[in-house]
Design a protein around this motif. Structure first.
Motif, PDB file in Angstrom:
ATOM      1  N   ASP A  10      33.086  40.117  49.778  1.00  0.00           N
ATOM      2  CA  ASP A  10      32.914  38.675  49.923  1.00  0.00           C
ATOM      3  C   ASP A  10      32.929  38.047  48.539  1.00  0.00           C
ATOM      4  O   ASP A  10      32.007  38.254  47.750  1.00  0.00           O
ATOM      5  N   PRO A  11      33.982  37.273  48.215  1.00  0.00           N
ATOM      6  CA  PRO A  11      34.075  36.712  46.865  1.00  0.00           C
ATOM      7  C   PRO A  11      32.959  35.730  46.529  1.00  0.00           C
ATOM      8  O   PRO A  11      32.769  35.393  45.384  1.00  0.00           O
ATOM      9  N   GLY A  12      32.200  35.292  47.520  1.00  0.00           N
ATOM     10  CA  GLY A  12      31.090  34.384  47.261  1.00  0.00           C
ATOM     11  C   GLY A  12      29.769  35.101  47.057  1.00  0.00           C
ATOM     12  O   GLY A  12      28.769  34.471  46.728  1.00  0.00           O
ATOM     13  N   SER A  13      29.757  36.410  47.235  1.00  0.00           N
ATOM     14  CA  SER A  13      28.500  37.152  47.114  1.00  0.00           C
ATOM     15  C   SER A  13      28.227  37.518  45.658  1.00  0.00           C
ATOM     16  O   SER A  13      29.144  37.713  44.869  1.00  0.00           O
ATOM     17  N   PRO A  14      26.946  37.626  45.288  1.00  0.00           N
ATOM     18  CA  PRO A  14      26.610  37.994  43.914  1.00  0.00           C
ATOM     19  C   PRO A  14      27.033  39.426  43.591  1.00  0.00           C
ATOM     20  O   PRO A  14      27.011  40.301  44.457  1.00  0.00           O
ATOM     21  N   LEU A  15      27.432  39.624  42.364  1.00  0.00           N
ATOM     22  CA  LEU A  15      27.732  40.980  41.903  1.00  0.00           C
ATOM     23  C   LEU A  15      26.416  41.720  41.670  1.00  0.00           C
ATOM     24  O   LEU A  15      25.430  41.103  41.266  1.00  0.00           O
ATOM     25  N   PRO A  16      26.379  43.027  41.887  1.00  0.00           N
ATOM     26  CA  PRO A  16      25.129  43.783  41.780  1.00  0.00           C
ATOM     27  C   PRO A  16      24.800  44.194  40.341  1.00  0.00           C
ATOM     28  O   PRO A  16      24.447  45.347  40.090  1.00  0.00           O
ATOM     29  N   PHE A  17      24.914  43.249  39.402  1.00  0.00           N
ATOM     30  CA  PHE A  17      24.669  43.527  37.995  1.00  0.00           C
ATOM     31  C   PHE A  17      23.812  42.433  37.388  1.00  0.00           C
ATOM     32  O   PHE A  17      23.880  41.278  37.810  1.00  0.00           O
ATOM     33  N   PRO A  18      23.047  42.775  36.356  1.00  0.00           N
ATOM     34  CA  PRO A  18      22.226  41.750  35.711  1.00  0.00           C
ATOM     35  C   PRO A  18      23.073  40.785  34.874  1.00  0.00           C
ATOM     36  O   PRO A  18      24.224  41.069  34.536  1.00  0.00           O
ATOM     37  N   ASP A  19      22.489  39.657  34.528  1.00  0.00           N
ATOM     38  CA  ASP A  19      23.140  38.684  33.648  1.00  0.00           C
ATOM     39  C   ASP A  19      23.531  39.358  32.339  1.00  0.00           C
ATOM     40  O   ASP A  19      22.764  40.154  31.780  1.00  0.00           O
ATOM     41  N   ALA A  21      25.618  41.682  31.525  1.00  0.00           N
ATOM     42  CA  ALA A  21      25.697  43.141  31.538  1.00  0.00           C
ATOM     43  C   ALA A  21      26.968  43.697  30.901  1.00  0.00           C
ATOM     44  O   ALA A  21      26.984  44.851  30.501  1.00  0.00           O
ATOM     45  N   PHE A  22      28.022  42.895  30.777  1.00  0.00           N
ATOM     46  CA  PHE A  22      29.306  43.442  30.360  1.00  0.00           C
ATOM     47  C   PHE A  22      29.908  42.697  29.176  1.00  0.00           C
ATOM     48  O   PHE A  22      29.744  41.494  29.025  1.00  0.00           O
ATOM     49  N   ASP A  23      30.641  43.465  28.365  1.00  0.00           N
ATOM     50  CA  ASP A  23      31.431  42.905  27.269  1.00  0.00           C
ATOM     51  C   ASP A  23      32.770  42.384  27.789  1.00  0.00           C
ATOM     52  O   ASP A  23      33.292  41.395  27.281  1.00  0.00           O
ATOM     53  N   ASP A  24      33.347  43.081  28.751  1.00  0.00           N
ATOM     54  CA  ASP A  24      34.651  42.742  29.322  1.00  0.00           C
ATOM     55  C   ASP A  24      34.600  42.897  30.835  1.00  0.00           C
ATOM     56  O   ASP A  24      33.961  43.819  31.345  1.00  0.00           O
ATOM     57  N   VAL A  25      35.310  42.020  31.529  1.00  0.00           N
ATOM     58  CA  VAL A  25      35.518  42.132  32.972  1.00  0.00           C
ATOM     59  C   VAL A  25      37.003  41.929  33.208  1.00  0.00           C
ATOM     60  O   VAL A  25      37.627  41.061  32.594  1.00  0.00           O
ATOM     61  N   ILE A  26      37.577  42.746  34.090  1.00  0.00           N
ATOM     62  CA  ILE A  26      38.994  42.626  34.434  1.00  0.00           C
ATOM     63  C   ILE A  26      39.105  42.190  35.889  1.00  0.00           C
ATOM     64  O   ILE A  26      38.492  42.796  36.771  1.00  0.00           O
ATOM     65  N   ALA A  27      39.889  41.144  36.114  1.00  0.00           N
ATOM     66  CA  ALA A  27      40.168  40.658  37.468  1.00  0.00           C
ATOM     67  C   ALA A  27      41.681  40.536  37.585  1.00  0.00           C
ATOM     68  O   ALA A  27      42.258  39.511  37.235  1.00  0.00           O
ATOM     69  N   ALA A  28      42.313  41.594  38.047  1.00  0.00           N
ATOM     70  CA  ALA A  28      43.771  41.652  38.096  1.00  0.00           C
ATOM     71  C   ALA A  28      44.281  41.249  39.469  1.00  0.00           C
ATOM     72  O   ALA A  28      43.969  41.897  40.468  1.00  0.00           O
ATOM     73  N   LEU A  29      45.068  40.178  39.509  1.00  0.00           N
ATOM     74  CA  LEU A  29      45.739  39.716  40.722  1.00  0.00           C
ATOM     75  C   LEU A  29      44.769  39.568  41.886  1.00  0.00           C
ATOM     76  O   LEU A  29      44.989  40.082  42.978  1.00  0.00           O
ATOM     77  N   ALA A  39      32.709  29.705  42.745  1.00  0.00           N
ATOM     78  CA  ALA A  39      31.682  30.753  42.816  1.00  0.00           C
ATOM     79  C   ALA A  39      32.133  32.056  42.159  1.00  0.00           C
ATOM     80  O   ALA A  39      31.367  32.650  41.386  1.00  0.00           O
ATOM     81  N   PRO A  40      33.361  32.541  42.414  1.00  0.00           N
ATOM     82  CA  PRO A  40      33.762  33.788  41.754  1.00  0.00           C
ATOM     83  C   PRO A  40      33.782  33.687  40.235  1.00  0.00           C
ATOM     84  O   PRO A  40      33.310  34.596  39.543  1.00  0.00           O
ATOM     85  N   LEU A  41      34.296  32.586  39.687  1.00  0.00           N
ATOM     86  CA  LEU A  41      34.311  32.446  38.224  1.00  0.00           C
ATOM     87  C   LEU A  41      32.896  32.325  37.664  1.00  0.00           C
ATOM     88  O   LEU A  41      32.593  32.892  36.610  1.00  0.00           O
ATOM     89  N   ALA A  42      32.021  31.607  38.355  1.00  0.00           N
ATOM     90  CA  ALA A  42      30.634  31.493  37.897  1.00  0.00           C
ATOM     91  C   ALA A  42      29.964  32.859  37.880  1.00  0.00           C
ATOM     92  O   ALA A  42      29.210  33.185  36.952  1.00  0.00           O
ATOM     93  N   GLU A  43      30.226  33.664  38.891  1.00  0.00           N
ATOM     94  CA  GLU A  43      29.618  34.990  38.964  1.00  0.00           C
ATOM     95  C   GLU A  43      30.183  35.921  37.887  1.00  0.00           C
ATOM     96  O   GLU A  43      29.442  36.689  37.260  1.00  0.00           O
ATOM     97  N   LEU A  44      31.477  35.842  37.638  1.00  0.00           N
ATOM     98  CA  LEU A  44      32.072  36.634  36.561  1.00  0.00           C
ATOM     99  C   LEU A  44      31.506  36.208  35.209  1.00  0.00           C
ATOM    100  O   LEU A  44      31.210  37.047  34.353  1.00  0.00           O
ATOM    101  N   ARG A  45      31.323  34.910  35.019  1.00  0.00           N
ATOM    102  CA  ARG A  45      30.720  34.420  33.769  1.00  0.00           C
ATOM    103  C   ARG A  45      29.288  34.910  33.631  1.00  0.00           C
ATOM    104  O   ARG A  45      28.840  35.290  32.556  1.00  0.00           O
ATOM    105  N   ARG A  46      28.534  34.930  34.732  1.00  0.00           N
ATOM    106  CA  ARG A  46      27.136  35.343  34.703  1.00  0.00           C
ATOM    107  C   ARG A  46      26.979  36.781  34.215  1.00  0.00           C
ATOM    108  O   ARG A  46      26.080  37.082  33.434  1.00  0.00           O
ATOM    109  N   VAL A  47      27.861  37.683  34.635  1.00  0.00           N
ATOM    110  CA  VAL A  47      27.700  39.092  34.263  1.00  0.00           C
ATOM    111  C   VAL A  47      28.277  39.419  32.889  1.00  0.00           C
ATOM    112  O   VAL A  47      28.110  40.533  32.402  1.00  0.00           O
ATOM    113  N   LEU A  48      28.939  38.439  32.254  1.00  0.00           N
ATOM    114  CA  LEU A  48      29.453  38.638  30.895  1.00  0.00           C
ATOM    115  C   LEU A  48      28.433  38.171  29.865  1.00  0.00           C
ATOM    116  O   LEU A  48      27.782  37.138  30.045  1.00  0.00           O
ATOM    117  N   ARG A  49      28.340  38.912  28.783  1.00  0.00           N
ATOM    118  CA  ARG A  49      27.493  38.454  27.672  1.00  0.00           C
ATOM    119  C   ARG A  49      28.207  37.281  27.003  1.00  0.00           C
ATOM    120  O   ARG A  49      29.431  37.137  27.131  1.00  0.00           O
TER     121      ARG A  49
END
Length: 150
Positions: A10-19, A21-29, A39-49
């Motif tokens: 579910d792209p609207g669900s929270p990722l199971p990682f703390p704020d 947590a990551f240096d890099d995230v890859i979202a390919a296609l 919501a997906p971009l906000a969640e990806l931003r949240r898990v990135l330092r």
């Protein structure tokens, strides 16, 4: 930092990682299958330092315009295309959005665009895909982005 793989149904669900947590995230296609990127971009931003990178690719917006020349390039619009994968027919549904809508969504989510790339075919691609790339100096199917978390 350790590598981690996550698949989210579910792209609207929270990722199971703390704020942060990551240096890099890859979202390919991935994102071009979603109507709303908020919501997906906000969640990806949240898990990135802060200063971390979202490395991503989406369908190039010109693909939609080439397939649907009568359509309004500037409108965000749902569209579908038939494909065959290993002999199985499938209909994939996409959301076209113009480039400015993509970059606006990135900025709103707390990213700064560091790189936008329209790569040339890889060496040897013309030999591997002669029909698809015949007489084509470019293969504008995808856009690649590197976004920095602000």
């Amino acid at each position: 930092m350790d590598q981690c793989w996550a698949r989210v149904a579910d792209p609207g669900s929270p990722l199971p990682f703390p704020d942060g947590a990551f240096d890099d995230v890859i979202a390919a296609l991935v994102l071009h299958y979603l109507e709303d990127w908020t919501a997906p971009l906000a969640e990806l931003r949240r898990v990135l330092r802060p200063g971390g990178r979202l490395i991503m690719s989406v369908n190039h917006p010109i693909v939609f315009k080439l397939l649907h020349p009568e359509a309004d390039y500037f409108a965000t619009r749902k569209w579908s295309a038939e494909h065959t994968f290993n002999g199985q027919d499938a209909v994939l549904t996409y959301w076209h959005r113009p480039l400015h809508a993509m970059t606006d969504a990135f900025t709103t989510a707390g990213f700064r665009t560091a790189v936008i790339s329209e790569p040339h075919p890889a060496p040897g691609a013309h030999e591997l895909f002669p029909d698809e790339l015949a007489d084509k100096p470019a293969f504008l199917c995808f856009l690649f982005f590197v976004l920095k978390a602000t």
